[in-house]
Design an enzyme around this catalytic site. Structure first.
Site, PDB file in Angstrom:
ATOM      1  N   HIS A 156      22.606  51.135  37.235  1.00  0.00           N
ATOM      2  CA  HIS A 156      23.787  50.283  37.881  1.00  0.00           C
ATOM      3  C   HIS A 156      23.881  52.133  38.622  1.00  0.00           C
ATOM      4  CE1 HIS A 156      28.204  49.374  36.908  1.00  0.00           C
ATOM      5  NE2 HIS A 156      27.926  49.830  38.437  1.00  0.00           N
ATOM      6  N   HIS A 197      29.429  43.167  38.789  1.00  0.00           N
ATOM      7  CA  HIS A 197      30.743  43.884  37.701  1.00  0.00           C
ATOM      8  C   HIS A 197      31.480  42.634  37.097  1.00  0.00           C
ATOM      9  CE1 HIS A 197      28.815  47.304  40.239  1.00  0.00           C
ATOM     10  NE2 HIS A 197      29.772  48.036  40.056  1.00  0.00           N
ATOM     11  N   GLU A 223      34.978  45.678  33.459  1.00  0.00           N
ATOM     12  CA  GLU A 223      35.260  47.171  33.351  1.00  0.00           C
ATOM     13  C   GLU A 223      37.258  47.320  33.425  1.00  0.00           C
ATOM     14  OE1 GLU A 223      34.477  48.419  38.098  1.00  0.00           O
ATOM     15  OE2 GLU A 223      34.790  50.616  36.500  1.00  0.00           O
ATOM     16  N   ASP A 261      26.899  55.035  38.209  1.00  0.00           N
ATOM     17  CA  ASP A 261      27.295  54.783  39.112  1.00  0.00           C
ATOM     18  C   ASP A 261      27.704  54.470  40.122  1.00  0.00           C
ATOM     19  OD1 ASP A 261      28.894  52.190  39.780  1.00  0.00           O
ATOM     20  OD2 ASP A 261      31.055  53.252  38.235  1.00  0.00           O
ATOM     21  N   ASP A 262      28.539  55.907  40.261  1.00  0.00           N
ATOM     22  CA  ASP A 262      28.953  56.527  41.517  1.00  0.00           C
ATOM     23  C   ASP A 262      28.830  58.249  41.300  1.00  0.00           C
ATOM     24  OD1 ASP A 262      29.789  54.536  43.467  1.00  0.00           O
ATOM     25  OD2 ASP A 262      31.089  54.225  41.151  1.00  0.00           O
TER      26      ASP A 262
END
Ligand code: ADE
Ligand code: ZN
Length: 345
Positions: free
Chosen positions: A26, A206, A209, A287-288
């Protein structure tokens, strides 16, 4: 679960995290755009960024929720213009991944963020594939690319994106679904996902979350996914956790992201410990990372310290990522052997 003080990371666990062969399931390539590369590309491509310096960008990375982050993330993507830009972005991520001992990665890219600005999808996919090939040559990191649809855009746009990508599907292992979760349910994308699966692609999405555990159930029921990205709110419902265990669904959790986007107020409130105890196949991911203050090893360290995880938990998390990946059978076997060597020592 064993280290003594909450927040402190035992030196032997820190060493184990360093040497674990990791599989990252991810990570958004657009979310690996570091400020220095963003400035370099902005200058090269004549694109204005709403920031004057790297320090000003970093100061803007204070998020109140998912949407406040996505607004900055999509705006920054304007600097990505040429095939070479996408290659450079990918290669820069893989250098970080290699430093963290990532051995296999399945990154997302959001084609619509770029095609909506007039960038040909062939340049986006071509540049990323060039970068992934360079990463495999230089570091031996294998990969499987995931084409992710933006759920805040109409379903027609997702369908057109899948059709445009069809000539290059041999380069893509799966489709995904990301962007704003609240107000954008999975069901409208059922047809798109069914077509993608009929074309031989795997599916992930996704969910859970910002949305609660019921969004995970709705995603499983409507999209035929084999992994749920995030899914951490599944821990709020024991029946949902049981379903995940029984159906062998992998969750790709992202600890730093969840704290930075305020899914959890602090790391020690993460549900990853509950999911592990319930036997859910949870994994650790970044993730980011350019926006959330760290790559995959930082995420392993943060969650290990906050939840006082032990060596067995770390081995389980790393093994879950191997088993939940879309790597080939022989590649999975190599990764299992690397993991058992790392955990034996
Ligand atoms: N796109 C990039 N990061 C994301 C996240 N954490 N959730 C949804 N969409 C995203
Ligand atoms: Zn994500």
């Amino acid at each position: 679960m064993q280290s003594d003080a909450p927040g402190a990371l035992d030196a032997s666990l820190a060493e184990l995290i360093d040497r674990l062969p990791k599989v990252e399931l991810h990570v958004h390539l657009e979310g690996t755009l570091e400020p220095d590369l963003a400035f370099r590309l902005a200058a090269k491509n004549g694109v204005a960024l709403p920031f004057r310096s790297v320090a000003e960008i970093r100061a803007a990375y204070e998020f109140s929720d998912l949407q406040s982050f996505l607004d900055v993330y999509y705006a920054a993507c304007a600097v990505l213009v040429t095939r070479e830009d996408f290659r450079d972005l990918t290669v820069a991520y893989l250098a970080h991944a290699n430093a963290d001992r990532v051995r296999h990665v399945e990154p997302f890219f959001d084609p619509q963020t770029h095609t909506e600005r007039g960038i040909p999808i062939g340049d986006v996919i071509g540049g990323i594939v060039d970068g992934l090939a360079q990463g495999e040559r230089e570091y031996g990191i294998t990969s499987g690319l995931i084409l992710s649809f933006l759920r805040h855009l109409p379903v027609d746009s997702a369908d057109a994106t899948l059709a445009a990508a069809e000539p290059r599907l041999d380069r893509i292992v799966a489709v995904g679904l990301d962007s704003s979760e609240i107000g954008f349910p999975p069901e409208p994308f059922a047809g798109t996902f069914a077509r993608a699966r009929a074309l031989g692609l795997r599916a992930v999405a996704h969910a859970g979350e910002e949305g609660d555990a019921s969004t995970v159930v709705r995603t499983l029921d409507s999209l035929g996914v084999s992994r749920i990205d995030h899914g951490v709110r599944s821990a709020e419902d024991p029946a949902v956790m049981r379903r995940l265990v029984e159906s062998g669904i992998t969750l790709t959790a992202c600890p730093n992201s969840n704290v930075r986007l305020r899914v959890f107020p602090t790391m020690d409130r993460s549900t990853i410990g509950t999911l592990l105890k319930a036997g859910v196949a949870v994994t650790i991911n970044s993730d980011d990372p350019a926006y959330f203050g760290g790559y995959i090893s930082d995420n392993y360290r943060a969650i290990t310290a906050a939840l006082r995880l032990g060596a067995a938990d770390l081995g389980r998390l790393a093994a879950n990522a191997i088993e939940g990946s879309f790597a080939s059978g022989p590649r999975k076997q190599e990764l299992r052997e690397e993991l058992s060597q790392a955990t034996a020592g």
